[in-house]
Design an enzyme around this catalytic site. Structure first.
Site, mmCIF file in Angstrom:
data_model
loop_
_atom_site.group_PDB
_atom_site.id
_atom_site.type_symbol
_atom_site.label_atom_id
_atom_site.label_comp_id
_atom_site.label_asym_id
_atom_site.label_seq_id
_atom_site.Cartn_x
_atom_site.Cartn_y
_atom_site.Cartn_z
ATOM 1 C CB ILE A 6 -0.734 0.003 1.362
ATOM 2 C CG1 ILE A 6 -1.796 -1.223 1.467
ATOM 3 C CG2 ILE A 6 -1.765 1.120 1.119
ATOM 4 C CD1 ILE A 6 -2.413 -1.178 2.641
ATOM 5 N N GLY A 8 1.398 5.467 0.199
ATOM 6 C CA GLY A 8 0.969 6.457 0.995
ATOM 7 C C GLY A 8 0.401 6.107 2.082
ATOM 8 C CB SER A 10 2.676 8.992 6.138
ATOM 9 O OG SER A 10 2.257 9.877 5.177
ATOM 10 C CB SER A 11 -1.443 10.925 6.914
ATOM 11 O OG SER A 11 -1.517 11.236 5.437
ATOM 12 N N GLY A 12 -4.143 9.601 6.522
ATOM 13 C CA GLY A 12 -5.380 9.201 5.889
ATOM 14 C C GLY A 12 -5.791 7.928 5.392
ATOM 15 C CB ILE A 13 -7.390 6.873 1.930
ATOM 16 C CG1 ILE A 13 -8.433 7.698 2.069
ATOM 17 C CG2 ILE A 13 -7.703 5.425 1.509
ATOM 18 C CD1 ILE A 13 -8.973 8.379 1.000
ATOM 19 N N GLY A 14 -4.429 5.865 3.313
ATOM 20 C CA GLY A 14 -3.469 4.920 3.237
ATOM 21 C C GLY A 14 -3.035 4.288 4.787
ATOM 22 C CB SER A 137 -10.856 11.337 -6.977
ATOM 23 O OG SER A 137 -11.638 12.396 -6.488
ATOM 24 C CE1 TYR A 150 -5.818 14.404 -6.486
ATOM 25 C CE2 TYR A 150 -8.459 14.829 -6.949
ATOM 26 C CZ TYR A 150 -7.303 14.145 -6.137
ATOM 27 O OH TYR A 150 -7.684 12.746 -5.445
#
Length: 282
Positions: A6, A8, A10-14, A137, A150
Site C-alpha cells: 500500500i 502513501g 503515513s496518513s489518511g486513507i493509506g 476520486s 488533479y
C-alpha cells in the site's frame, strides 16, 4: 499469508487501509516517501495489536520502486495485491495562475506514479492471480472547478485502469478503482483560510467565481458529503477480498448518486449546468 503493498500510508486513507488490511489477515507492506513520518501508523497498529512492514517508496522514483519490490520479493517471495493510494492535491485559482511545473508535478505523482508502480508489480500479481486496486476520486469522473490538474490526473487513472482491466483479468489480475468523495479528518485537499485569502488575492478576474466556489465547498459541497478514512479503507479491503469485485467501487451512497450525474450525462450538459451553480454562474 497474502501480501499487499500500500502506498502513501503515513496518513489518511493509506494509514487506515494499512490497519484494516492487517486486521483482515494480510501481510502489509506499508510504504511512504518519508518513513520518518511512520509514527502515526505505528501507533495505530501498536494500539490494535497488529504489525505492518514499513518501507520507503517514492512513486516518482524508478529506482525506489525497483528497490522496494525487490526487497519485498526477497523477504516474502510473493506479492498478492497493490493498493495505489499515494497522491498530492492541488488548488490553483485557474489554469492561468498555475505553472507548467506545478501541472507536471501533479500528473507525475497522481498518474505516472500509479502507472510506474503498477507496471513493475504486474508480473508478480499475474503469478499470484492477485489484485490491483487504485484510489480514484469523484474528480476522476466529474471535473471540478479550480482543481484542473488533479482532475486531469484522476481522469487519466480512470481511463488507464479501465483500459487495462479486461486485459489484466484475462491473465488473472482483477483491477478496481475505489472512488471516494471528500474524506474528513485528513490534510489532503484541506483549504485553510490563509490559503483561501492568498489565492483570492491573486485570482484577478476569477475572484468572483473562486469565492462562489469556495463558499459552496465549505457550506454544502464536500464538507456536507464527507466520510471518514476508515470507511474508505473498509471499502478497499472488501474490494481486495471479494471474489469478483467490480471495476469501479463507490465508497458510499452519496458518491454513487454523484457519479450517476456524470454516467447518465450523454452530452455533458448536466454536469456543466451543475458546475455553474458551484461558481455562482447559473
Amino acid at each position: 499469508m497474502k501480501t499487499v503493498l500500500i502506498t502513501g500510508t503515513s496518513s489518511g486513507i493509506g494509514l487506515a487501509t494499512a490497519v484494516a488490511a492487517a486486521h483482515a489477515g494480510y501481510t502489509v507492506i506499508a510504504t511512504m516517501r518519508d518513513p520518518s513520518r511512520a509514527r502515526p501508523l505505528l501507533d495505530a497498529t501498536g494500539a490494535a495489536g497488529i504489525t505492518v512492514d514499513v518501507r520507503h517508496l517514492d512513486v516518482t522514483d524508478a529506482e525506489s520502486i525497483d528497490t522496494c519490490i525487490d526487497a519485498l520479493v526477497k523477504r516474502y517471495g510473493r506479492l498478492d495485491a497493490v493498493v495505489n493510494n499515494a497522491g498530492i492535491s492541488s488548488f490553483d485559482p485557474t489554469l492561468e495562475m498555475s505553472t507548467m511545473d506545478n501541472l507536471r508535478a501533479n500528473l507525475e505523482v497522481n498518474f505516472f506514479g500509479v502507472i510506474a508502480l503498477s507496471r513493475v508489480a504486474m508480473p508478480l500479481l499475474r503469478t499470484a492471480r492477485g489484485r490491483l486496486v487504485t484510489i480514484g476520486s469523484v474528480h476522476g469522473l466529474v471535473g471540478q472547478p479550480f482543481n484542473e490538474a488533479y482532475c486531469a490526473a484522476k481522469f487519466a487513472v480512470e481511463g488507464f485502469m479501465e483500459s487495462l482491466a479486461p486485459v489484466a483479468a484475462a491473465h488473472g489480475v482483477k483491477v478496481s478503482v475505489v472512488v471516494p468523495g471528500f474524506v474528513l479528518g485528513t490534510n489532503f485537499g484541506v483549504f485553510p483560510d490563509i490559503n483561501r485569502k492568498t489565492i483570492q488575492a491573486i485570482s484577478g478576474a476569477y475572484a468572483p467565481t473562486f469565492k462562489a466556489y469556495f463558499d459552496w465547498v465549505v457550506s454544502q459541497g464536500w464538507a456536507a458529503a464527507g466520510q471518514k478514512a476508515q470507511e474508505v479503507a473498509e471499502t478497499v479491503v472488501r474490494t481486495l477480498t471479494s471474489d469478483d469485485p467490480p471495476f469501479r467501487v463507490a465508497t458510499n451512497e452519496w458518491v454513487e448518486d454523484y457519479l450517476s450525474e456524470k454516467l447518465t450525462d450523454r452530452d455533458g450538459s448536466r454536469i456543466q449546468a451543475l458546475a455553474r451553480t458551484w461558481i455562482g454562474a447559473a
